[in-house]
Design a protein around this motif. Structure first.
Motif, PDB file in Angstrom:
ATOM      1  N   PHE A  43      58.547  13.029 -38.890  1.00 25.93           N
ATOM      2  CA  PHE A  43      57.745  12.065 -39.613  1.00 25.93           C
ATOM      3  C   PHE A  43      56.428  13.321 -40.042  1.00 25.93           C
ATOM      4  O   PHE A  43      56.002  12.802 -41.369  1.00 25.93           O
ATOM      5  N   CYS A  44      56.075  14.232 -39.312  1.00 24.96           N
ATOM      6  CA  CYS A  44      55.203  15.071 -39.878  1.00 24.96           C
ATOM      7  C   CYS A  44      55.625  16.310 -40.925  1.00 24.96           C
ATOM      8  O   CYS A  44      54.706  17.175 -41.198  1.00 24.96           O
ATOM      9  N   CYS A  45      56.943  16.195 -41.170  1.00 23.80           N
ATOM     10  CA  CYS A  45      57.398  17.226 -42.192  1.00 23.80           C
ATOM     11  C   CYS A  45      57.428  18.670 -41.736  1.00 23.80           C
ATOM     12  O   CYS A  45      56.956  19.543 -42.456  1.00 23.80           O
ATOM     13  N   LEU A  46      57.507  18.939 -40.433  1.00 24.65           N
ATOM     14  CA  LEU A  46      57.294  20.095 -39.895  1.00 24.65           C
ATOM     15  C   LEU A  46      58.993  20.620 -39.304  1.00 24.65           C
ATOM     16  O   LEU A  46      59.737  19.784 -39.488  1.00 24.65           O
ATOM     17  N   LYS A  47      58.837  21.733 -38.905  1.00 23.18           N
ATOM     18  CA  LYS A  47      60.074  22.393 -38.399  1.00 23.18           C
ATOM     19  C   LYS A  47      60.109  22.926 -37.181  1.00 23.18           C
ATOM     20  O   LYS A  47      59.465  23.820 -36.980  1.00 23.18           O
ATOM     21  N   VAL A  48      60.694  22.242 -35.893  1.00 23.52           N
ATOM     22  CA  VAL A  48      60.439  22.929 -34.692  1.00 23.52           C
ATOM     23  C   VAL A  48      61.919  23.882 -34.444  1.00 23.52           C
ATOM     24  O   VAL A  48      62.855  23.598 -34.420  1.00 23.52           O
ATOM     25  N   VAL A  49      61.557  25.200 -34.552  1.00 21.24           N
ATOM     26  CA  VAL A  49      62.347  26.266 -34.865  1.00 21.24           C
ATOM     27  C   VAL A  49      63.094  26.697 -33.446  1.00 21.24           C
ATOM     28  O   VAL A  49      64.029  27.312 -32.990  1.00 21.24           O
ATOM     29  N   SER A  50      62.072  26.535 -32.348  1.00 23.50           N
ATOM     30  CA  SER A  50      62.462  26.789 -31.004  1.00 23.50           C
ATOM     31  C   SER A  50      61.765  26.062 -29.960  1.00 23.50           C
ATOM     32  O   SER A  50      60.523  25.613 -30.364  1.00 23.50           O
ATOM     33  N   TYR A  51      62.136  25.450 -28.636  1.00 22.36           N
ATOM     34  CA  TYR A  51      61.263  24.893 -27.748  1.00 22.36           C
ATOM     35  C   TYR A  51      61.815  25.138 -26.438  1.00 22.36           C
ATOM     36  O   TYR A  51      63.027  25.721 -26.282  1.00 22.36           O
ATOM     37  N   CYS A  52      61.137  24.722 -25.427  1.00 22.78           N
ATOM     38  CA  CYS A  52      61.580  24.747 -24.090  1.00 22.78           C
ATOM     39  C   CYS A  52      60.754  23.776 -23.280  1.00 22.78           C
ATOM     40  O   CYS A  52      59.575  23.751 -23.339  1.00 22.78           O
ATOM     41  N   VAL A  53      61.273  22.726 -22.606  1.00 25.72           N
ATOM     42  CA  VAL A  53      60.681  21.799 -21.687  1.00 25.72           C
ATOM     43  C   VAL A  53      60.965  22.029 -20.322  1.00 25.72           C
ATOM     44  O   VAL A  53      62.013  22.221 -19.952  1.00 25.72           O
ATOM     45  N   MET A  54      59.928  22.434 -19.548  1.00 19.40           N
ATOM     46  CA  MET A  54      59.931  22.666 -18.184  1.00 19.40           C
ATOM     47  C   MET A  54      59.529  21.645 -17.431  1.00 19.40           C
ATOM     48  O   MET A  54      59.186  20.499 -17.893  1.00 19.40           O
ATOM     49  N   HIS A  59      56.788  24.462 -24.317  1.00 17.16           N
ATOM     50  CA  HIS A  59      56.753  25.492 -25.354  1.00 17.16           C
ATOM     51  C   HIS A  59      57.315  24.966 -26.721  1.00 17.16           C
ATOM     52  O   HIS A  59      58.575  24.564 -26.436  1.00 17.16           O
ATOM     53  N   LEU A  60      56.630  25.050 -27.815  1.00 24.44           N
ATOM     54  CA  LEU A  60      57.200  24.760 -28.881  1.00 24.44           C
ATOM     55  C   LEU A  60      56.896  25.819 -30.152  1.00 24.44           C
ATOM     56  O   LEU A  60      55.716  26.101 -30.077  1.00 24.44           O
ATOM     57  N   LEU A  61      57.871  26.143 -30.758  1.00 14.81           N
ATOM     58  CA  LEU A  61      57.586  27.295 -31.879  1.00 14.81           C
ATOM     59  C   LEU A  61      57.840  26.386 -33.225  1.00 14.81           C
ATOM     60  O   LEU A  61      58.629  25.885 -33.757  1.00 14.81           O
ATOM     61  N   VAL A  62      56.590  25.962 -34.016  1.00 15.12           N
ATOM     62  CA  VAL A  62      56.423  25.078 -35.110  1.00 15.12           C
ATOM     63  C   VAL A  62      56.188  25.681 -36.187  1.00 15.12           C
ATOM     64  O   VAL A  62      55.202  26.533 -36.237  1.00 15.12           O
ATOM     65  N   GLU A  63      57.085  25.528 -37.211  1.00 10.34           N
ATOM     66  CA  GLU A  63      56.610  25.886 -38.541  1.00 10.34           C
ATOM     67  C   GLU A  63      55.694  24.854 -39.294  1.00 10.34           C
ATOM     68  O   GLU A  63      55.988  23.771 -39.454  1.00 10.34           O
ATOM     69  N   GLU A  64      54.615  25.324 -39.924  1.00  9.86           N
ATOM     70  CA  GLU A  64      53.944  24.335 -40.886  1.00  9.86           C
ATOM     71  C   GLU A  64      53.952  24.864 -42.275  1.00  9.86           C
ATOM     72  O   GLU A  64      53.968  25.978 -42.689  1.00  9.86           O
ATOM     73  N   PRO A  65      54.408  23.879 -43.022  1.00 11.71           N
ATOM     74  CA  PRO A  65      54.582  23.976 -44.424  1.00 11.71           C
ATOM     75  C   PRO A  65      53.392  24.544 -45.113  1.00 11.71           C
ATOM     76  O   PRO A  65      52.206  23.986 -44.762  1.00 11.71           O
ATOM     77  N   PRO A  66      53.761  25.474 -45.954  1.00 11.69           N
ATOM     78  CA  PRO A  66      52.526  25.953 -46.875  1.00 11.69           C
ATOM     79  C   PRO A  66      52.076  24.944 -47.780  1.00 11.69           C
ATOM     80  O   PRO A  66      52.684  23.933 -48.175  1.00 11.69           O
ATOM     81  N   GLY A  67      50.881  25.192 -48.318  1.00  8.63           N
ATOM     82  CA  GLY A  67      50.176  24.290 -49.379  1.00  8.63           C
ATOM     83  C   GLY A  67      49.320  23.255 -48.985  1.00  8.63           C
ATOM     84  O   GLY A  67      48.712  22.403 -49.844  1.00  8.63           O
TER      85      GLY A  67
END
Length: 339
Positions: A43-54, A59-67
């Motif tokens: 929905f948010c047009c993001l990219k979760v490139v890595s994550y871990c749910v404990m 932890h989430l590693l999220v890419e935010e689009p430029p612009g």
């Protein structure tokens, strides 16, 4: 902390903990969290490139689009919205938007679409929506009320061009269950990006390929296929570290680096290797605000100079406990660097 406008891509390591740090997230809860994470990612047009749910944090590693703001035509907007919301919400929104366009009430139509678009391409809206909907599901399921998370999420900013910092942060996230002693190999933990990728899930595999191809570009190599990226990422994880031995009952203790060993290393040579850092809880990865090259950290500092006092002349600070040249942080942590 926002990325400077001149950056071509920005990644955020986002962390949030359960209130009271209670161990409330079991298998069912983790499955639901990952499902909602993928929903809000789309929905948010993001990219979760890595994550871990404990059990008590994620932890989430999220890419935010430029612009900045996302722009879409009405048809693109409706096509994007349909799989992300309920059938009722989609039908209601579509009916209103088309009706207002038909009767030339353009201002109201634009405002309706803008109410959705402002939530896209923004990590803060992504985290807010994800945590809120998961809390609502958790409270209904467990017949409880009140907050589930102890505070607003924390984040550490990384320039997408800082491939070494990006790869190390991704590996640090995937190695959470190893540090916690849950598994010896992260591929056996299904609620992390690497485990999901090894299980054949497309989005997780694309995340690993994105991280590794960024690293290949830094090293002057061509982009690699999926299989090569998975193999390369496994090497980057450095999961063959020494264990802590066996318990009095003869059972293997958790894989990783013991606090005693960490202190001995720091007392002897004041720095940890990359491998040791990945198997330790290094505070900089969660509390450093910005991690990357000296140039990247200084760019963030200059773009948000108003946040800092007049006595601070520059932004980048060397990470005190890591034996890695070229890796800097914005926050100069003084105590409890490993904790």
């Amino acid at each position: 902390m926002r990325a400077p406008e001149e950056w071509s891509s920005a990644y955020y390591h986002c962390i949030s903990r359960v209130v009271g740090r209670e161990f409330l997230l079991g298998d069912k809860e983790k499955d639901c969290f990952v499902k909602l994470m993928r929903k809000y990612e789309r929905f948010c047009c993001l990219k979760v490139v890595s994550y871990c749910v404990m059990d008590n944090h994620f932890h989430l590693l999220v890419e935010e689009p430029p612009g900045g703001a996302i722009e879409m035509s009405d048809s693109q907007f409706l096509a994007h919205l349909k799989p992300c919301v309920s059938q009722f919400e989609y039908a209601d929104t579509r009916q209103k938007l088309l009706a207002w366009r038909k009767y030339e009430d353009q201002t109201v139509a634009d405002e309706l679409k803008a109410s959705y678009l402002k939530r896209m391409g923004n990590v803060s809206f992504f985290m807010k929506g994800l945590k809120q909907e998961f809390t609502q599901w958790f409270n209904r399921t467990h017949k409880r009320s009140g907050t589930l998370w102890e505070s607003r999420f924390k984040s550490v900013l990384i320039n997408g061009m800082d491939a070494e910092a990006l790869t190390m942060m991704s590996a640090y996230i995937d190695l959470n269950p190893v540090r916690a002693g849950i598994v010896e190999d992260p591929k056996n933990y299904r609620w992390c990006g690497y485990g999901e990728a090894c299980a054949g899930k497309t989005l997780a595999r694309e995340g690993i390929r994105q991280v590794m191809n960024t690293l290949h570009a830094l090293r002057g190599k061509n982009s690699a296929g999926l299989k090569r990226c998975l193999v390369g990422y496994e090497l980057e994880l450095m999961i063959r570290g020494q264990s802590e031995g066996v318990s009095s009952m003869g059972n293997p203790l958790r894989k990783g680096v013991s606090e005693q060993r960490i202190r001995a290393v720091l007392n002897k040579r004041s720095k940890l290797s990359k491998q040791e850092a990945l198997l330790c809880k290094v505070r900089y990865f969660c509390d450093g605000a910005v991690i990357g090259s000296q140039t990247s950290v200084d760019e963030v500092f200059e773009s948000q100079r108003w946040r800092f006092g007049p006595k601070r002349p520059s932004g980048a600070r060397k990470i005190r406990c890591l034996n890695m040249s070229g890796l800097y942080t914005l926050r100069d942590l003084q105590i409890d660097l490993i904790g």
